[in-house]
Scaffold this motif. Structure first.
Motif, PDB file in Angstrom:
ATOM      1  N   THR A   1     -14.468  33.364  77.245  1.00  0.00           N
ATOM      2  CA  THR A   1     -14.920  34.666  76.321  1.00  0.00           C
ATOM      3  C   THR A   1     -14.316  35.927  76.666  1.00  0.00           C
TER       4      THR A   1
ATOM      5  N   PHE B   1     -17.810  46.194  69.574  1.00  0.00           N
ATOM      6  CA  PHE B   1     -18.283  44.643  69.606  1.00  0.00           C
ATOM      7  C   PHE B   1     -19.864  44.644  69.866  1.00  0.00           C
TER       8      PHE B   1
ATOM      9  N   LEU C   1     -22.723  42.408  71.491  1.00  0.00           N
ATOM     10  CA  LEU C   1     -22.687  41.546  72.657  1.00  0.00           C
ATOM     11  C   LEU C   1     -24.065  40.873  72.401  1.00  0.00           C
TER      12      LEU C   1
ATOM     13  N   VAL D   1      -9.405  43.129  72.332  1.00  0.00           N
ATOM     14  CA  VAL D   1      -9.201  44.548  72.614  1.00  0.00           C
ATOM     15  C   VAL D   1      -7.826  44.639  72.496  1.00  0.00           C
TER      16      VAL D   1
ATOM     17  N   ARG E   1     -18.983  41.053  80.359  1.00  0.00           N
ATOM     18  CA  ARG E   1     -18.216  41.657  79.249  1.00  0.00           C
ATOM     19  C   ARG E   1     -18.623  43.155  79.161  1.00  0.00           C
TER      20      ARG E   1
ATOM     21  N   PHE F   1     -19.505  49.295  72.342  1.00  0.00           N
ATOM     22  CA  PHE F   1     -20.163  48.067  72.053  1.00  0.00           C
ATOM     23  C   PHE F   1     -21.782  48.353  72.094  1.00  0.00           C
TER      24      PHE F   1
ATOM     25  N   GLN G   1     -20.120  32.389  71.873  1.00  0.00           N
ATOM     26  CA  GLN G   1     -19.715  31.297  72.942  1.00  0.00           C
ATOM     27  C   GLN G   1     -20.318  30.076  72.451  1.00  0.00           C
TER      28      GLN G   1
ATOM     29  N   LEU H   1     -12.194  38.217  74.362  1.00  0.00           N
ATOM     30  CA  LEU H   1     -12.601  39.615  74.401  1.00  0.00           C
ATOM     31  C   LEU H   1     -11.200  40.541  74.619  1.00  0.00           C
TER      32      LEU H   1
ATOM     33  N   VAL I   1     -17.872  37.852  69.436  1.00  0.00           N
ATOM     34  CA  VAL I   1     -17.206  36.526  69.978  1.00  0.00           C
ATOM     35  C   VAL I   1     -18.649  35.649  70.251  1.00  0.00           C
TER      36      VAL I   1
ATOM     37  N   LEU J   1     -15.768  45.910  78.729  1.00  0.00           N
ATOM     38  CA  LEU J   1     -15.547  47.040  77.597  1.00  0.00           C
ATOM     39  C   LEU J   1     -15.763  48.409  78.261  1.00  0.00           C
TER      40      LEU J   1
ATOM     41  N   GLY K   1     -16.680  43.618  65.909  1.00  0.00           N
ATOM     42  CA  GLY K   1     -16.339  42.334  66.424  1.00  0.00           C
ATOM     43  C   GLY K   1     -17.410  41.728  67.159  1.00  0.00           C
TER      44      GLY K   1
END
Length: 367
Positions: free
Chosen positions: A123, A139, A141, A131, A150, A161, A83, A127, A81, A154, A79
């Motif tokens: 974000t 993920f 990051l 999840v 974040r 992550f 921004q 996230l 994400v 997590l 994963g």
């Protein structure tokens, strides 16, 4: 094809799908051993892993992804994400970065799940949604903060992550990062070696880990070269051309201006070119500029920007490899790697042609 598969083909008139049971039977191994070998678990020897993978290739075995996800709870997806409202929205690096992630994921027979967000709050929401719906097993990051929500989220949800960067609390964190602080330190030393003694720094935005690390690198470079730290030579933070221009103008308006400026980001360095031109200065001759990032646009400037470059495709690959290992249970403390940036020596830096006093007189005549 083993005997069982042959009997199925004879009965149905078509070649059946090879199952993990067929594979295990042909090898004389337990299904669990075969499964763990195919998924690169560390408790399986390399010889067994290679034997199983070779047999799977010969027999044409391919796991059903949905069945595997139900059985193991692993959807085999990485994963990410992004921004989009960050200072560059990842645009200079996005294609290469995603290519590296996709390459490594495909090589491991995994996929990539990408989502975008428009703010820190968004974000966190995105996230959380990923999840909750288990769209990814872990993920990457990017663009870490010294205090990163974040990471806290997590950790609290026990989701694996890997950081593309570092953070203040390293407990439970795996990362791959570029030693940008070493690059900025080297930039100061390069300029000192050319004869510069008034070397300024334009930092990044407060809160980002890279901003703090690069400021530390600037200070370390000054100390290594025996230069005193002058707070006036640390400009306001800048991560885009407009802020970079404003920072350069403020530094060059000092009574004893710098003969060289080191920028924390290339896009801020672009602004120093604008400021220099407006003040009648030529970059590379009257004012030296060094930077960090290696964005392609820097090579199109006149003169081309001297900068430290990062192989974002290689970074994406390595982050993915480390994340998959983390998902499979390896300790985060064993998954921490740093790599150097590569210096691109171009035309924006050289020996000082003007003293600070001469530079000040030149600038003041344009103000």
């Amino acid at each position: 094809m083993n005997d069982l598969a042959q009997r199925r083909e004879k009965a149905t008139g078509r070649r059946p799908r090879v199952t993990i049971s067929d594979l295990a039977e042909s090898l004389g191994l337990a299904k669990g051993t075969v499964s763990r070998a195919l998924n690169n678990y560390p408790d399986i020897s390399e010889s067994t892993r290679q034997r199983v993978k070779h047999a799977a290739e010969v027999m044409g075995y391919s796991p059903l992804s949905h069945a595997q996800a139900i059985r193991t709870g692993v959807v085999r997806s990485v994963g990410l994400v992004l921004q989009t409202t960050e200072h560059d929205g990842h645009r200079p690096f996005l294609a290469s970065f995603l290519a590296g992630i996709s390459e490594a994921a495909s090589a491991a027979d995994w996929s990539l799940t990408v989502a975008t967000a428009t703010s820190d709050e968004d974000t966190a929401r995105v996230l959380g949604r990923l999840v909750a719906s288990h769209k990814a097993d872990g993920f990457i990051l990017p663009r870490t903060y010294m205090d990163d929500p974040r990471v806290d989220f997590l950790k609290s949800h026990h989701v694996p992550f890997v950081l593309f960067g570092r953070t203040r609390d390293t407990n439970g964190c795996a990362w791959f990062d570029i030693e940008s602080e070493k690059a900025i330190e080297e930039a100061v030393c390069i300029l000192h070696g050319l004869g510069h003694r008034r070397i300024a720094f334009v930092p990044g935005r407060e809160g980002y880990t890279f901003s703090e690390l690069r400021l530390q690198g600037y200070r370390s470079g000054l100390a290594m070269c025996g230069l005193p730290e002058d707070g006036a030579l640390i400009g306001p933070g800048a991560l885009n051309p407009e802020a970079g221009e404003a920072a350069a103008r403020a530094l060059l308006a000092l009574d004893a201006p710098p003969t060289a400026i080191v920028c924390s980001a290339d896009r801020a360095a672009f602004g120093t070119y604008v400021a220099a031109s407006a003040l009648g200065l030529e970059v590379g001759r009257d004012l030296s500029v060094l930077s960090y990032d290696g964005v392609p646009e820097g090579g199109l400037l006149a003169p081309a920007l001297s900068t430290f470059s990062v192989d974002m495709q290689a970074a994406g690959r390595r982050l993915t490899e480390l994340l998959i290992r983390r998902i499979r249970g390896e300790a985060p403390e064993a998954l921490r790697e740093l790599a150097p940036a590569r210096f691109l020596a171009r035309g924006s830096h050289g020996q000082p042609r003007l003293s600070p006093a001469e530079l000040s007189r030149r600038v003041r005549s344009k103000l």
